[in-house]
Every structure is written in structure tokens, then in C-alpha cells.
Design an enzyme around this catalytic site. Structure first.
Site, PDB file in Angstrom:
ATOM      1  N   HIS A 156       0.813  -1.221   0.000  1.00  0.00           N
ATOM      2  CA  HIS A 156       0.000   0.000   0.000  1.00  0.00           C
ATOM      3  C   HIS A 156       0.847   1.272   0.000  1.00  0.00           C
ATOM      4  O   HIS A 156       0.332   2.355  -0.265  1.00  0.00           O
ATOM      5  CB  HIS A 156      -0.989  -0.007   1.183  1.00  0.00           C
ATOM      6  CG  HIS A 156      -0.363   0.235   2.523  1.00  0.00           C
ATOM      7  ND1 HIS A 156      -0.052  -0.769   3.397  1.00  0.00           N
ATOM      8  CD2 HIS A 156      -0.013   1.380   3.160  1.00  0.00           C
ATOM      9  CE1 HIS A 156       0.467  -0.278   4.505  1.00  0.00           C
ATOM     10  NE2 HIS A 156       0.491   1.042   4.377  1.00  0.00           N
ATOM     11  N   ASP A 186       0.530  -7.891   1.791  1.00  0.00           N
ATOM     12  CA  ASP A 186       0.898  -6.476   1.779  1.00  0.00           C
ATOM     13  C   ASP A 186       2.412  -6.289   1.850  1.00  0.00           C
ATOM     14  O   ASP A 186       2.921  -5.444   2.601  1.00  0.00           O
ATOM     15  CB  ASP A 186       0.218  -5.735   2.927  1.00  0.00           C
ATOM     16  CG  ASP A 186       0.228  -4.218   2.718  1.00  0.00           C
ATOM     17  OD1 ASP A 186       0.563  -3.785   1.607  1.00  0.00           O
ATOM     18  OD2 ASP A 186      -0.079  -3.488   3.676  1.00  0.00           O
ATOM     19  N   SER A 265       4.720   3.017   7.776  1.00  0.00           N
ATOM     20  CA  SER A 265       4.379   1.802   7.026  1.00  0.00           C
ATOM     21  C   SER A 265       5.561   1.336   6.187  1.00  0.00           C
ATOM     22  O   SER A 265       6.176   2.119   5.463  1.00  0.00           O
ATOM     23  CB  SER A 265       3.180   2.063   6.115  1.00  0.00           C
ATOM     24  OG  SER A 265       2.013   2.263   6.856  1.00  0.00           O
TER      25      SER A 265
END
Length: 443
Positions: A156, A186, A265
Site C-alpha cells: 500500500h 501487503d 508503514s
């Protein structure tokens, strides 16, 4: 009553002032020096000797008194030595100025921070004149895992990006390209090309299989574009199944209270030895900032996925060659199923391992959806469990097969003719006829 003239009053006031001044002078010359000698104790002998040798001296000066009380080693240098009753905490390590915990934090940061990169992306689109323009941008973190310029991050972070820029600790930036990405976990692997003269710092994977709740962890990333920010916390939970999107549930996530914010992230979650035990991915927050509940993909999952992405450009995952439909209460009522959750098997590929194992597809053709309708088949099996994982929706189905490879055998529980049936199915390599699924819609 006796009366005084004005001259007498003035004269009396002047005489009184003179007497007072004389008394003050006498007290300053006799009483104060005696008190100072009394406070100095044995040192007064030296003072008396100096006074005897220098008869013109009026006693110790104000500066001498202050120096004796504060213990100035070198008055001219103005270096003060304070007297305290707080002993320094003695700890092991290279410096006595830090506690063991502080020294460990510093060591991990110095070891790993240069291997953490800042990833910025731009998504390009077209305006009304069909001119390319930047429609959005984003940023995240990543870890250099190979000296040749391989970086691991989240999907993402780089999703839909037209350009990817990887910035290093020394301020240099390079264009990055996607080697491979796996949305089910992910995880994405990027590559950039550093000059031959540059030796990159890397972070190695640790072992996430033996982690304990309460274990110390360290996160390094780029929250709010503040590059290489370090936060410290503990593991506050293990084995968390977290749904990241409609069709993605990541199992065995590491929960931590280390502050993780937007921009973290893709960055590493480290143990106290500086080994990457997780990839920071998700936070739970109503405000969008850290609320003390963050999640990281465990290193055991990341290591397996990264290996496939670097080798094949995709994850070599075992699948069943089926066409699936999300079961709902409305579909179950219409088709006469006794369960209202699970994945309905619409079709089974001919000659596939799933067909050989006995999984049945539907036989009753129905138009599915209000717009762009497709034909589905009802009446077949409803998958409710794979091994020990309950399958209520498509994300559960993918999650149950996420760590399986072609050739693995799984136990599939299906609802058939009012009862549960268990079937042994050998998984196959992905092909164009592998699992496809449609989301729930009214029919």
C-alpha cells in the site's frame, strides 16, 4: 514640656547619624571577621597566620568566603564541583553516561538507521486536456535487505505509483522499481541501483516464531516525513488476524504499543539485537495517529514472501481451481442452503485436483447482479473451513491458503445436502483457471 529650637533638632540628628555610622564600622571590623574564622575551624589558623604576616589586611574578602564554601578548584577557570548525594548508576556498556537500556537503544539505532529508507511516490493522471499531471503523492518507509539495492516495504506504500523515489540516510535519492508485490500479505520488494563505490547498510531478518508478549521492540521509520524516527515499546499481542482490506486478512500479526504513525508503514520492527522481526503495516486509530495499537507483519511471513518475490516476481502459492461466490442470507434462502456464510462453489475446473478430490460445483444457472450481470451456478458445495480456519468470507479463504505451496494437501470442510463433509485436496500452482470470486450482490 521642654521646647527645642530648629538648630538644636538639626544638630541632634547629625550627631545621632555619626554615632550610628561609628557603631557599624566597629561591628564590621571586629565581629564579622571573628564569625568567619569560627566557621572555618582549623583553617582559621592559616588565616590568622596570614593576618599576622600582613598587618594591613582587614580579614578574608567576600570572594574568599564564597570560594571556601563552594570548593572552587580553580577560581580563574570558574569550574564548579557540586556536592550531591545522588550516586551515578553504574551499568555495563561502553559509556558510564547511559543506563543499559539507553545504551542498547542507542546501539540498535546506530546499527540500523542507515538501512531505513524514505519512500516517496507520485501517481500520475490526465487533466481535461489529456496532459499528464500528478494526481496524488504519498510517503512511507522501507528496509534495505540486500547490498545490491533490494528494499522491502508494504504494497500500500507504492500502490498505483507512477514514480517511486528511494531516499537514503546520506541524502542521496534513487529511482526505485517494483521487483514484485503480494497484496495478500501487503509486502513488496523494490530495487534501486546505487553506485559501485557505495556500500549499503542492510537489516537482516530475525526469528519471529519465538516472540513473547512483553518483549522489547524498536520501530524506525519516517512518520510525517520525519526521517529515521525511532520509537520504543513492547510486544503487546501475538497471532492477531487483521483484515487490511475487503479480500485481505493477514494472520499472525504482531501487535505493539511502540508509536507507529502515518509514514512508518513498511519500516522495520526490530528486536533488542537490531534484527527485523516484523514489517510495520497498520495502526488502529480514530484520529489517524498512534493510539498505542500498531501491527507488523511477522518476519517468518515476510521472509517466505520476499524469497518468492525476488526469485519469481510473485508468490508461488498453492490454489484450488474453483469459481467462488460469497454466500449471504438472501442467496442461502433463494438456493435452499442451510448455512448463510461461507464460499459457494459455482464451478470446478475440469480435470483439476479439486474435482478429483470430490468438490462439487453448482448446476442451477442464475443471473447474478443488477448491473453487468453474470451467470453463476447454485446448488454446489459451500466451503466453510480449510484445515482449522473457518471460512466465512473470501478474505478467510485467501488467508487459509496464504502460506500453502503447490503440492500441499489441505482438509476442506464443505456443507453439502444438510451436513458437513471433509475432503482432502491437493493444491496446484496458479493458472488462469485458478480461483476466481465475485463479491456479494443482490440477485
Amino acid at each position: 514640656m521642654k521646647l527645642y529650637t530648629f538648630k538644636q533638632v538639626i544638630l541632634t540628628a547629625v550627631l545621632s547619624a555619626a554615632v550610628s555610622a561609628a557603631l557599624v564600622a566597629v561591628i564590621y571590623k571586629t565581629v564579622l571577621p571573628a564569625a568567619a574564622r569560627l566557621q572555618q575551624g582549623d583553617g582559621s589558623k592559616g588565616t590568622e597566620t596570614s593576618a599576622a604576616q600582613e598587618p594591613d589586611s582587614a580579614g578574608p574578602s567576600l570572594e574568599d568566603s564564597i570560594a571556601s564554601e563552594i570548593d572552587i578548584d580553580d577560581v580563574s577557570g570558574a569550574e564548579f564541583v557540586l556536592e550531591t548525594n545522588s550516586p551515578v548508576l553504574q551499568v555495563s556498556g561502553d559509556s558510564k553516561d547511559y543506563t543499559q537500556d539507553e545504551f542498547q537503544n542507542i546501539s540498535v539505532y546506530e546499527k540500523c538507521n542507515e538501512a531505513v529508507v524514505n519512500i516517496t511516490t507520485q501517481v500520475m493522471g490526465y487533466n481535461w486536456f489529456y496532459e499528464p499531471v500528478v494526481t496524488s503523492s504519498g510517503s512511507g518507509s522501507g528496509s534495505i535487505i540486500d547490498k545490491r539495492g533490494y528494499v522491502v516495504t508494504n504494497v500500500h506504500v507504492i500502490e498505483n505509483a507512477s514514480t517511486i523515489t528511494i531516499s537514503l540516510a546520506d541524502g542521496t535519492s534513487y529511482e526505485g522499481r517494483v521487483v514484485g508485490q503480494d497484496k495478500e500479505c501487503d509486502i513488496a520488494v523494490l530495487k534501486f541501483d546505487p553506485p559501485e563505490s557505495v556500500e549499503l547498510k542492510t537489516i537482516s531478518f530475525g526469528d519471529s516464531r519465538n516472540l513473547k508478549v512483553g518483549q522489547k521492540v524498536i520501530a524506525i521509520g519516517n512518520p510525517f516525513a520525519l526521517e529515521r524516527t525511532m520509537t520504543v515499546g513492547i510486544i503487546s499481542g501475538l497471532g492477531r488476524p487483521i483484515q487490511e482490506s475487503d479480500n485481505v486478512i493477514i494472520r499472525d500479526m504482531i501487535q505493539t504499543d511502540a508509536a507507529i504513525n502515518p509514514g512508518n508503514s513498511g519500516g522495520p520492527l526490530l528486536d533488542s539485537q537490531g534484527r527485523m522481526i516484523g514489517i510495520n503495516t497498520i495502526i488502529y486509530s480514530n484520529s489517524g495517529s498512534s493510539s498505542g495499537v500498531g501491527f507488523a507483519i511477522p518476519a517468518a511471513t515476510a521472509r517466505r514472501v520476499v524469497n518468492d518475490l525476488m526469485k519469481y516476481g510473485k508468490v508461488n502459492r498453492g490454489v484450488m481451481q474453483l469459481s467462488l461466490i460469497q454466500n449471504t442470507a438472501r442467496i442461502a434462502s433463494y438456493a435452499g442452503y442451510g448455512v448463510s456464510t461461507g464460499m459457494i462453489v459455482s464451478r470446478v475446473a475440469r480435470g483439476s485436483a479439486a474435482e478429483k478430490a470430490g468438490i462439487r460445483g453448482g448446476s442451477k444457472a442464475v443471473q447474478y447482479g443488477r448491473w453487468n450481470t453474470t451467470t453463476i451456478y447454485l446448488g454446489g458445495d459451500v466451503i466453510t473451513k480449510i484445515n482449522n480456519i473457518s471460512v466465512a468470507k473470501l478474505a478467510d479463504y485467501y488467508s487459509a491458503l496464504e502460506d500453502k505451496k503447490p503440492g500441499d494437501t489441505v482438509t476442506v470442510t464443505v456443507w453439502r445436502d444438510g451436513k458437513y463433509v471433509e475432503l482432502k485436496v491437493v493444491l496446484e500452482a496458479y493458472s488462469d483457471s485458478s480461483t476466481s470470486a465475485s463479491s456479494s450482490k443482490s440477485i
